[in-house]
Design a protein around this motif. Structure first.
Motif, short mmCIF file in Angstrom:
data_model
loop_
_atom_site.label_atom_id
_atom_site.label_comp_id
_atom_site.label_asym_id
_atom_site.label_seq_id
_atom_site.Cartn_x
_atom_site.Cartn_y
_atom_site.Cartn_z
N UNK A 55 0.83 -1.21 0.00
CA UNK A 55 0.00 0.00 0.00
C UNK A 55 0.86 1.25 0.00
N UNK A 56 2.05 1.11 0.33
CA UNK A 56 2.87 2.31 0.56
C UNK A 56 3.61 2.71 -0.71
N UNK A 57 4.30 3.80 -0.57
CA UNK A 57 5.21 4.21 -1.64
C UNK A 57 6.38 3.23 -1.62
N UNK A 58 6.60 2.59 -2.70
CA UNK A 58 7.56 1.48 -2.69
C UNK A 58 8.56 1.63 -3.84
N UNK A 59 9.78 1.31 -3.50
CA UNK A 59 10.81 1.26 -4.54
C UNK A 59 11.11 -0.22 -4.79
N UNK A 60 10.77 -0.69 -5.95
CA UNK A 60 10.97 -2.10 -6.28
C UNK A 60 12.35 -2.25 -6.95
N UNK A 61 13.14 -3.10 -6.35
CA UNK A 61 14.48 -3.33 -6.91
C UNK A 61 14.52 -4.76 -7.47
N UNK A 62 14.99 -4.85 -8.67
CA UNK A 62 14.97 -6.14 -9.35
C UNK A 62 15.93 -7.10 -8.67
N UNK A 121 15.41 -0.24 -10.92
CA UNK A 121 14.58 0.24 -9.81
C UNK A 121 13.28 0.82 -10.37
N UNK A 122 12.20 0.59 -9.68
CA UNK A 122 10.92 1.21 -10.04
C UNK A 122 10.30 1.75 -8.76
N UNK A 123 10.09 3.09 -8.71
CA UNK A 123 9.45 3.71 -7.54
C UNK A 123 8.00 4.01 -7.90
N UNK A 124 7.13 3.55 -7.10
CA UNK A 124 5.72 3.78 -7.42
C UNK A 124 4.85 3.66 -6.18
N UNK A 125 3.67 4.20 -6.35
CA UNK A 125 2.68 4.10 -5.29
C UNK A 125 1.97 2.77 -5.46
N UNK A 126 2.25 1.87 -4.55
CA UNK A 126 1.75 0.50 -4.72
C UNK A 126 0.23 0.46 -4.81
N UNK A 127 -0.41 1.28 -3.98
CA UNK A 127 -1.85 1.24 -3.98
C UNK A 127 -2.42 1.68 -5.34
#
Lengths: 333, 767
Positions: free
Chosen positions: A227-234, A241-247
């Motif tokens: 739900x949070x602001x998340x930085x997805x690291x492969x 890296x992908x930073x996004x608002x998960x919700x």
């Protein structure tokens, strides 16, 4: 080099645990003998065929010659060990371990492979292992020797997922090596192009193997509960890296996952590959039971618990398994 | 911008709270090592920078909340435009609409009339000005002129008391004139800041008649002097009320009831008008001297009027009160009764003046006398007229003083036959309210008449009292004699000739007649008068020949009337004397000329009404007792309305009629008169009562709609208020500026909602 030098104490402990787990799972699921696809010398008659030049004289059915005045060859079903290959994905994405499952996809895949190996070897079938990463990271040829199980376990325990997946090319490489006919289990998250994967696996199928994909997914990958602001690291390419608002993106993610699964399922079906999708929070017994259940309704009681299965009559189960495999192999033929 | 509670602005320091909270709870990105990156491809990225912007926006929204709250509580006032000085230093001029439509009861259930509402609100407004240094003026707009309340020495408190005692009047308002008068009055005062407040119900009938040019002229006048601009405020305390009201009104003939004679049945045509949008059934009661005579019930269709005839007969001479009442439960009660005062005399005195009397034979005046008094000059009881025909000048002048009607048989060629002194007396006689019938002599020598009428030097005496333009004698076609027009006759006195009961005038053949210019107005002799007014009010062609030539015409001169018969009363010009209609026609001509009310008995509110004394017998002279007389006017309930003294030597007063519609009785206070000089019983007021008539236009109740009122206000450059509170708010706006706390409050609520939404949008929740 002694094995104790190659395997650390921790790994040995892990191997022991893996063995224990696999035995627990497979205890009731011991496999029987499987019919060979080849016809050869055997006690079980299969069919007659007309004699052609070059056939062994001893194969001629002289009694039938006496009756029909024609030469026929008796053919028998050959009984041999099943050669099974366990292809385990070692790409970095398999490292993902969500909180809910408590273990990584790799661990789960490792356990699943151990269970399958145990299952196969307990039936005196031959089981081989291929760890796939950017290529074939490790390859253990199929053997039915019980001591081979330890080697398989050690290889599994020592495997470390890393790097970007080259699953398709790895499978193509295996197909190129000619693993022969048998049963191939691919244990992977299948995070690649489904059609390419299916196409690569079809090479193995065309070589006479039956293909089963165990797709291992983490519950987080299925539900995307963030739900949070998340930085997805492969996990495969750490620089990605992908930073996004998960919700915000959750629904889009779920739609994509659904589309991906559908595409994978369709591609598998197209290439006559059996796809079994399992989550890392699922019980392995349950997964295997379902898998076997799909192979034969007669063993549906295995779906509930391994304990129940243990109480069944072993001979009866073997007979059942034999019947299942025979039907499967004949239909493939 | 300024603030009414500036200390509360310190509350804006609470802006620190969201800033601190923001700094303490700054949200960072959570990093997750993820495998399924291919499923996140091309999804919307939320960068740290973007997140910082969003956080900043949220912070701004949160910071705006305490600031707006403090701003709202501090009551900000926009002072961008040109503010006026304090209302306490401004001269307020209230034009009070006291027309009787204000007395209509509002339909919202509290039973108060529009007037009561307006009165309450204006009283509040006045009380708010008690500390004012500038004067407050109230002028009532009803009546023919503006009537100020109080005078220069009246304090505001006294003015309020006087104002609260006022009532709606019988009048209607001419707001265009009233506004111009008020503006001029304000301009004449040594003041700098002034405001004109029109307190009215804003009836459509009064305001929609104002033309665009009038509105523009008023607006221009308001701003004519940039140094002294006059504010204009429309004060409508009747807003939010039902625009369409239900009302019925009853009317008696405007010109009065035709001549009523003793013992003769008379028909009065009563008109009941329904101004509402639905049919109404009501009882109509005819009262004579306060006693109900007849009662009828009728239904009046919506928006229409119904004529209801009532018949009555009078047995006693003297003054009588006639009243017609209807009983609907409508909005206005003042117009539900119509009154009429009737003066019934035993005999009317009629004098015949013949410029060239025929002695040797039965002349035209003899025909006339026989028709008007068929039972002989001494048989007064059976005749309706006491006819005299004095031959001597002195007798003629003396008789003129006592006559009601003079019938003049004139011959233009024989100018010397009437004395100049007599002609002057005749002019005065008519101007004072007498009636005169002009009939051409029945001379056979038509050419001489023609010559006389066309002469440039037409007799001066004739011009003096004959207002008609006579073009000569018109002979009829010998083969086809002229006859009466078949057009229905509308004049009440001559309506009898629509049938045959009074003789059939259509049987009469006319050989010659006086050609009268149509309109029969002598413009040359009345160049100074407003021809339009005369044409519409008094100039009438009563009977016409089939060719359209006027046969009988009349014109009011002063208080009297002159009636012209275009043919002679003898047999040379027509077959009229030989026809059965002759007697009736001559009598009706005399009736037409008879002053109906020598004493005016019906006036509009605020008009002057003449009141005099009818002396019975010959006791005393006015000079001896007049200064001890007082006239007392009371309304129907016996409440004393006014008391007026007369100047020494006079027994008549001109009193202002009360403004409230109704019947008013006049009595004489003779307590100070010496009975030795004159017996009080011998003195009776005439008329004994009079009527203040309600303005007909006010009965049609329809307020200006909101859009119409707004449009009118825009045309005048005026502001609209509907209550004293509204006026105070307008004053605050004028003097302090526009309070914008409501907008700030709205913005505050909007910001709270935005904050909630924004917070949800940013979604700070975690697993």
């Amino acid at each position: 080099m002694p094995q104790s030098k190659l395997i650390s104490a921790v790994e040995r402990e892990q191997i022991a645990q893996l063995q224990l787990l696999a035995l627990g799972v497979v205890e009731g699921v011991t496999a029987g003998r499987h019919r060979s696809l080849r016809r050869g010398a055997s006690v079980e008659f299969k069919e007659h065929r007309q004699y052609v030049k070059g056939d062994e004289i001893r194969s001629i059915d002289w009694k039938l010659f006496g009756k029909t005045d024609r030469l026929y060859i008796r053919q028998y079903e050959d009984e041999t060990n099943l050669r099974a290959w366990l292809l385990v994905d070692q790409s970095g994405s398999m490292k993902y371990a969500g909180r809910r499952a408590g273990l990584s996809k790799h661990t789960y895949a490792m356990r699943l492979a151990a269970c399958l190996a145990t299952l196969l070897l307990s039936q005196q079938d031959a089981a081989g292992l291929a760890l796939l990463n950017e290529g074939i990271e490790r390859l253990l040829a199929p053997r039915s020797n019980p001591s081979h199980l330890q080697a398989l376990f050690a290889a599994l325990v020592q495997s470390k997922p890393h790097g970007p997946a080259q699953l398709v090319s790895s499978i193509e490489e295996i197909a190129g090596r000619g693993i022969g006919k048998g049963l191939v289990f691919l244990i992977s998250d299948c995070f690649t192009t489904p059609t390419k994967l299916a196409t690569a696996l079809s090479l193995l199928r065309h070589g006479g193997s039956e293909i089963v994909i165990f797709q291992v997914l983490d519950p987080d990958e299925c539900d995307f509960p963030f739900r949070s602001l998340t930085e997805f690291r492969s996990l495969e390419i750490p620089q990605q890296l992908r930073s996004m608002d998960s919700s915000k993106v959750r629904q889009a993610y779920l739609n994509r996952l659904s589309a991906f699964q559908r595409e994978l399922s369709e591609a598998s079906a197209r290439e006559k590959i059996e796809l079994v999708t399992c989550r890392t929070d699922q019980n392995l017994v349950e997964v295997l039971a379902k898998f076997l259940q799909s192979r034969g309704r007669q063993v549906n009681h295995l779906a509930n618990s391994g304990g129940e299965a243990r109480n069944l009559d072993a001979n009866r189960r073997i007979t059942t398994m034999q019947r299942i495999w025979r039907r499967v192999t004949r239909s493939r033929r | 911008m300024s603030f009414l509670n500036i200390s509360l602005l310190f509350g804006a320091l609470a802006i620190a709270a969201p800033i601190i909270i923001h700094l303490l709870s700054r949200t960072r990105f959570r990093t997750i090592d993820w495998g399924a990156m291919h499923l996140l491809e091309s999804l919307e990225d939320t960068t740290q920078r973007r997140f910082q912007w969003e956080s900043l926006l949220l912070l701004l929204v949160r910071c705006s909340i305490p600031v707006l709250l403090a701003l709202t509580l501090a009551r900000p006032v926009l002072t961008m435009w040109n503010l006026r000085g304090s209302a306490q230093d401004r001269t307020s001029f209230i034009l009070l609409d006291d027309s009787f439509s204000l007395s209509s009861v509002a339909s919202d259930g509290d039973g108060r009339s529009h007037w009561q509402r307006l009165q309450v609100e204006i009283a509040k407004l006045l009380k708010s000005r008690t500390s004012s240094t500038a004067p407050t003026l109230i002028w009532k707009t009803g009546g023919r002129s503006l009537t100020p309340l109080g005078d220069d020495d009246t304090s505001l408190v006294e003015l309020i008391d006087e104002f609260q005692g006022t009532q709606p009047t019988a009048t209607e308002c001419d707001f265009a004139s009233a506004l111009m008068s008020a503006i001029k009055h304000l301009r004449s005062l040594p003041i700098k800041d002034a405001e004109l407040i029109i307190a009215s119900d804003f009836q459509a009938s009064e305001w929609q008649e104002m033309r665009k040019e009038q509105l523009e002229a008023i607006r221009a006048e308001l701003t004519a002097d940039p140094a002294k601009p006059i504010l204009l405020t429309l004060f409508q305390a009747t807003s939010n009320l039902e625009v369409e009201s239900s009302n019925l009104a009853v009317r008696l003939p405007e010109g009065g009831i035709p001549q009523v004679h003793l013992g003769q049945s008379t028909t009065v045509q009563t008109e009941i008008i329904n101004y509402s949008a639905k049919d109404h059934t009501c009882n109509v009661v005819l009262e004579f001297d306060g006693q109900p005579l007849t009662q009828q019930s009728l239904t009046v269709p919506a928006g229409q009027s119904t004529i209801m005839p009532f018949q009555f007969a009078v047995d006693e001479p003297g003054w009588h009160e006639l009243a017609v009442r209807i009983d609907p439960q409508d909005s206005v009660q003042e117009d539900n009764t119509a009154w009429q005062m009737l003066e019934i005399t035993e005999l009317k005195r009629l004098m015949i003046l013949d410029s060239t009397p025929v002695v040797s034979q039965f002349g035209d005046s003899d025909y006339f006398q026989a028709a008007i008094a068929p039972f002989g000059g001494e048989s007064f009881v059976r005749n309706r007229w006491q006819v005299t025909q004095p031959r001597e000048l002195a007798s003629q002048i003396a008789e003129l003083q006592r006559s009601d009607v003079v019938v003049l048989f004139f011959d233009p060629l024989h100018r010397a036959e009437l004395d100049n002194a007599l002609t002057r007396q005749l002019s005065r006689f008519v101007a004072d309210g007498g009636g005169m019938v002009l009939i051409p002599k029945d001379v056979a020598n038509l050419e001489s008449i023609q010559t006389g009428l066309s002469a440039v030097d037409q007799p001066a005496w004739f011009k003096e009292f004959c207002p008609f333009s006579l073009l000569g004698v018109q002979p009829a076609d010998p083969n086809m004699r002229e006859r009466m027009s078949s057009t229905p006759i509308l004049v009440p006195e001559l309506e009898i000739f629509n049938g045959t009961s009074g003789g059939d005038l259509r049987d009469v053949e006319f050989m010659h007649w006086l050609a009268v210019q149509d309109p029969p107005l002598s413009l040359e002799s009345d160049a100074a008068m407003d021809t339009t007014e005369i044409r519409t009010s008094t100039d009438k062609v009563l009977l016409q020949l089939s060719s359209g030539t006027p046969l009988v015409a009349s014109r009011n001169i002063g208080a009297g009337v002159i009636v012209l018969l275009a043919v002679s009363a003898g047999p040379n010009w027509s077959s009229l004397p030989m026809d059965a209609a002759y007697v009736t026609l001559m009598q009706r001509l005399a009736q037409l000329a008879t002053p109906k009310n020598r004493w005016q008995t019906a006036v509009r509110g605020g008009d002057r009404i003449r009141i005099g004394v009818s002396e019975i017998g010959q006791q005393g002279t006015p000079a001896n007792y007049a200064e001890n007389l007082e006239w007392v006017i009371e309304d129907e309930a016996g409440k004393n309305v006014s008391r007026t003294s007369v100047r020494p030597g006079e027994i008549e007063v001109l009193s202002l009629a009360p403004l409230v519609p109704g019947m008013y009785r006049v009595s004489l206070d003779t307590s100070r008169i010496d009975p030795e000089i004159v017996s009080p019983e011998a003195l009776r007021p005439v008329p004994p009562a009079f009527i203040t008539q309600a303005a007909q236009r006010e009965s049609k109740l329809r307020l200006l709609s909101e859009a119409e009122l707004k449009s009118t206000a825009e045309s005048l450059g005026a502001q609209i208020v509907t209550s004293a509170e509204g006026y105070q708010a307008l004053e605050d706006l004028r003097t302090k500026g526009r309070e914008i706390w409501r907008y700030a409050l709205g913005l505050l609520l909007a910001m709270v909602l935005i904050e909630v939404w924004f917070q949800q949008f940013l979604s700070r929740g975690t697993l």
